[in-house]
Write an enzyme that holds these catalytic residues in place. Structure first.
Site, PDB file in Angstrom:
ATOM      1  N   PRO A  10       0.649  -1.100  -0.249  1.00 28.82           N
ATOM      2  CA  PRO A  10      -0.162   0.146  -0.201  1.00 28.82           C
ATOM      3  C   PRO A  10       1.185   1.128   0.084  1.00 28.82           C
ATOM      4  O   PRO A  10       1.582   1.669   0.584  1.00 28.82           O
ATOM      5  CB  PRO A  10      -0.440  -0.336   1.505  1.00 28.82           C
ATOM      6  CG  PRO A  10      -0.128  -1.339   2.286  1.00 28.82           C
ATOM      7  CD  PRO A  10       1.115  -2.080   1.141  1.00 28.82           C
ATOM      8  N   ASN A  11      -0.132   2.371  -0.616  1.00 30.27           N
ATOM      9  CA  ASN A  11       0.732   3.970  -0.648  1.00 30.27           C
ATOM     10  C   ASN A  11       1.872   3.827  -1.604  1.00 30.27           C
ATOM     11  O   ASN A  11       2.835   5.180  -2.081  1.00 30.27           O
ATOM     12  CB  ASN A  11       0.885   4.259   0.177  1.00 30.27           C
ATOM     13  CG  ASN A  11      -0.105   3.550   1.185  1.00 30.27           C
ATOM     14  OD1 ASN A  11      -1.310   4.890   1.173  1.00 30.27           O
ATOM     15  ND2 ASN A  11      -0.340   3.716   2.936  1.00 30.27           N
ATOM     16  N   ARG A  18       5.046  10.666  -2.591  1.00 30.48           N
ATOM     17  CA  ARG A  18       4.622  10.066  -0.487  1.00 30.48           C
ATOM     18  C   ARG A  18       6.616  10.901  -0.497  1.00 30.48           C
ATOM     19  O   ARG A  18       7.317  10.249  -0.854  1.00 30.48           O
ATOM     20  CB  ARG A  18       4.315   9.268  -0.863  1.00 30.48           C
ATOM     21  CG  ARG A  18       4.525   8.575   0.253  1.00 30.48           C
ATOM     22  CD  ARG A  18       4.435   6.674   0.154  1.00 30.48           C
ATOM     23  NE  ARG A  18       3.905   6.401   1.725  1.00 30.48           N
ATOM     24  CZ  ARG A  18       4.236   5.686   2.005  1.00 30.48           C
ATOM     25  NH1 ARG A  18       4.722   4.945   1.219  1.00 30.48           N
ATOM     26  NH2 ARG A  18       4.307   5.042   3.173  1.00 30.48           N
ATOM     27  N   TYR A  23      11.050   9.114   0.905  1.00 32.60           N
ATOM     28  CA  TYR A  23      11.107   7.766   0.210  1.00 32.60           C
ATOM     29  C   TYR A  23      11.657   7.966  -1.555  1.00 32.60           C
ATOM     30  O   TYR A  23      11.751   7.529  -2.062  1.00 32.60           O
ATOM     31  CB  TYR A  23       9.510   7.460  -0.637  1.00 32.60           C
ATOM     32  CG  TYR A  23       8.685   6.603   0.581  1.00 32.60           C
ATOM     33  CD1 TYR A  23       9.440   5.721   1.047  1.00 32.60           C
ATOM     34  CD2 TYR A  23       7.849   7.352   1.662  1.00 32.60           C
ATOM     35  CE1 TYR A  23       9.172   4.638   2.348  1.00 32.60           C
ATOM     36  CE2 TYR A  23       7.060   6.838   2.729  1.00 32.60           C
ATOM     37  CZ  TYR A  23       7.799   5.698   3.005  1.00 32.60           C
ATOM     38  OH  TYR A  23       7.500   5.384   4.340  1.00 32.60           O
ATOM     39  N   ASN A  74       7.970  -5.196  -1.839  1.00 34.51           N
ATOM     40  CA  ASN A  74       7.865  -4.860  -0.734  1.00 34.51           C
ATOM     41  C   ASN A  74       6.378  -4.347  -0.058  1.00 34.51           C
ATOM     42  O   ASN A  74       6.414  -3.994  -0.642  1.00 34.51           O
ATOM     43  CB  ASN A  74       8.064  -3.562  -1.342  1.00 34.51           C
ATOM     44  CG  ASN A  74       8.218  -2.176  -0.174  1.00 34.51           C
ATOM     45  OD1 ASN A  74       8.011  -2.638   1.199  1.00 34.51           O
ATOM     46  ND2 ASN A  74       9.085  -0.873  -0.318  1.00 34.51           N
ATOM     47  N   ALA A  77       2.975  -0.934   4.675  1.00 35.34           N
ATOM     48  CA  ALA A  77       3.040  -0.881   6.048  1.00 35.34           C
ATOM     49  C   ALA A  77       2.239  -2.276   6.811  1.00 35.34           C
ATOM     50  O   ALA A  77       2.583  -2.611   7.567  1.00 35.34           O
ATOM     51  CB  ALA A  77       1.859   0.174   6.424  1.00 35.34           C
ATOM     52  N   GLU A 101      12.644  -9.842   0.933  1.00 38.77           N
ATOM     53  CA  GLU A 101      12.415  -8.488   1.714  1.00 38.77           C
ATOM     54  C   GLU A 101      12.382  -7.652   1.525  1.00 38.77           C
ATOM     55  O   GLU A 101      13.837  -7.267   1.425  1.00 38.77           O
ATOM     56  CB  GLU A 101      11.503  -8.650   3.141  1.00 38.77           C
ATOM     57  CG  GLU A 101      10.398  -7.618   3.510  1.00 38.77           C
ATOM     58  CD  GLU A 101      10.614  -7.739   5.430  1.00 38.77           C
ATOM     59  OE1 GLU A 101      10.925  -8.903   6.229  1.00 38.77           O
ATOM     60  OE2 GLU A 101      10.098  -6.758   6.035  1.00 38.77           O
ATOM     61  N   HIS A 103      12.983  -2.866   1.569  1.00 38.65           N
ATOM     62  CA  HIS A 103      12.552  -1.455   1.578  1.00 38.65           C
ATOM     63  C   HIS A 103      13.447  -0.334   0.973  1.00 38.65           C
ATOM     64  O   HIS A 103      14.793  -0.112   1.316  1.00 38.65           O
ATOM     65  CB  HIS A 103      12.491  -1.292   4.062  1.00 38.65           C
ATOM     66  CG  HIS A 103      11.366  -3.012   4.083  1.00 38.65           C
ATOM     67  ND1 HIS A 103       9.784  -2.757   4.260  1.00 38.65           N
ATOM     68  CD2 HIS A 103      12.009  -3.802   4.663  1.00 38.65           C
ATOM     69  CE1 HIS A 103       9.768  -3.549   4.598  1.00 38.65           C
ATOM     70  NE2 HIS A 103      10.654  -3.957   5.090  1.00 38.65           N
ATOM     71  N   ARG A 110      13.213   4.800  12.110  1.00 35.21           N
ATOM     72  CA  ARG A 110      12.213   4.943  12.300  1.00 35.21           C
ATOM     73  C   ARG A 110      11.225   4.767  13.142  1.00 35.21           C
ATOM     74  O   ARG A 110      11.754   4.825  14.184  1.00 35.21           O
ATOM     75  CB  ARG A 110      11.770   4.730  11.103  1.00 35.21           C
ATOM     76  CG  ARG A 110      12.324   5.202   9.807  1.00 35.21           C
ATOM     77  CD  ARG A 110      11.444   5.175   8.367  1.00 35.21           C
ATOM     78  NE  ARG A 110      10.646   6.052   7.944  1.00 35.21           N
ATOM     79  CZ  ARG A 110       9.487   5.261   7.372  1.00 35.21           C
ATOM     80  NH1 ARG A 110       9.607   4.758   6.640  1.00 35.21           N
ATOM     81  NH2 ARG A 110       8.544   6.499   6.921  1.00 35.21           N
TER      82      ARG A 110
HETATM   83  C1  DQA Z   1       9.096   0.881   3.244  1.00 38.84           C
HETATM   84  C2  DQA Z   1       8.109   1.428   4.928  1.00 38.84           C
HETATM   85  C3  DQA Z   1       7.050   0.742   6.061  1.00 38.84           C
HETATM   86  O1  DQA Z   1       7.704   1.170   7.477  1.00 38.84           O
HETATM   87  C4  DQA Z   1       6.390   1.962   5.189  1.00 38.84           C
HETATM   88  O2  DQA Z   1       4.594   1.553   5.577  1.00 38.84           O
HETATM   89  C5  DQA Z   1       5.950   1.797   3.730  1.00 38.84           C
HETATM   90  C6  DQA Z   1       7.406   1.675   2.651  1.00 38.84           C
HETATM   91  C7  DQA Z   1       9.859   1.429   3.084  1.00 38.84           C
HETATM   92  O3  DQA Z   1       9.635   0.854   1.187  1.00 38.84           O
HETATM   93  O4  DQA Z   1      10.447   1.752   3.303  1.00 38.84           O
HETATM   94  O5  DQA Z   1       5.235   1.982   3.193  1.00 38.84           O
HETATM   95  O6  DQA Z   1       8.442  -0.324   3.057  1.00 38.84           O
END
Ligand code: DQA
Length: 146
Positions: A10-11, A18, A23, A74, A77, A101, A103, A110
């Site tokens: 998501p997002n 964003r 990011y 990825n 959240a 996995e 990020h 964070r």
């Molecule tokens: C994320 C880190 C997560 O905590 C966050 O909710 C994201 C992006 C990252 O790519 O750094 O949406 O996965």
């Protein structure tokens, strides 16, 4: 030719606008194009997707198992609380497929709630904090194993 599914939670479709200070300013479409290119450089066919929907992400893990696809994920959240996604990821690695996995940021630097990943325990490997290079290194790692 082996296939890698680059699945995004998501997002992440909002990348580019964003929170660019966290990011970066690379858009999701640009990341998708880079992943296709990086995959082809290491002999992988890439399928790149993004969803805001937990069930859809779970179904994509099932699809990866059924098709014998390795996965770069990825989970965004969902990383921090989705046991359903964790169980689906466990199916991928139990099938002998790699699941990396990744990020963009390093969640450990964070907020506290980001320090827990329910996915890492069933992942083949974890790469975090390297921006778009997190995707590149994960694809390279899968290319080296595939
Ligand atoms: C994320 C880190 C997560 O905590 C966050 O909710 C994201 C992006 C990252 O790519 O750094 O949406 O996965």
């Amino acid at each position: 030719m082996s296939t890698v599914l680059v699945a995004n939670g998501p997002n992440l479709g909002r990348l580019g606008t964003r929170e660019p200070e966290k990011y970066g300013s690379t858009t999701f479409d640009e990341i998708a194009a880079l992943c296709m290119q990086w995959g082809s450089e290491v002999g992988l066919e890439s399928v790149v997707r993004q969803t805001d929907d937990e069930a859809e992400l779970v179904h994509w893990m099932h699809e990866a198992v059924d098709n014998g696809w390795h996965v770069v994920l990825n989970p965004a959240a969902f990383t921090h609380y989705s046991y359903a996604l964790r169980d689906a990821c466990a199916l991928v690695t139990a099938a002998g497929l790699a699941l990396m996995e990744i990020h963009l940021t390093n969640p450990h630097t964070r907020e506290e709630f980001r320090h827990t990943s329910v996915i890492s325990g069933v992942a083949t490997g974890v790469i975090a904090g390297l921006g778009t290079d997190s995707y590149r290194l994960a694809i390279d790692a899968i290319g080296a194993r595939a």
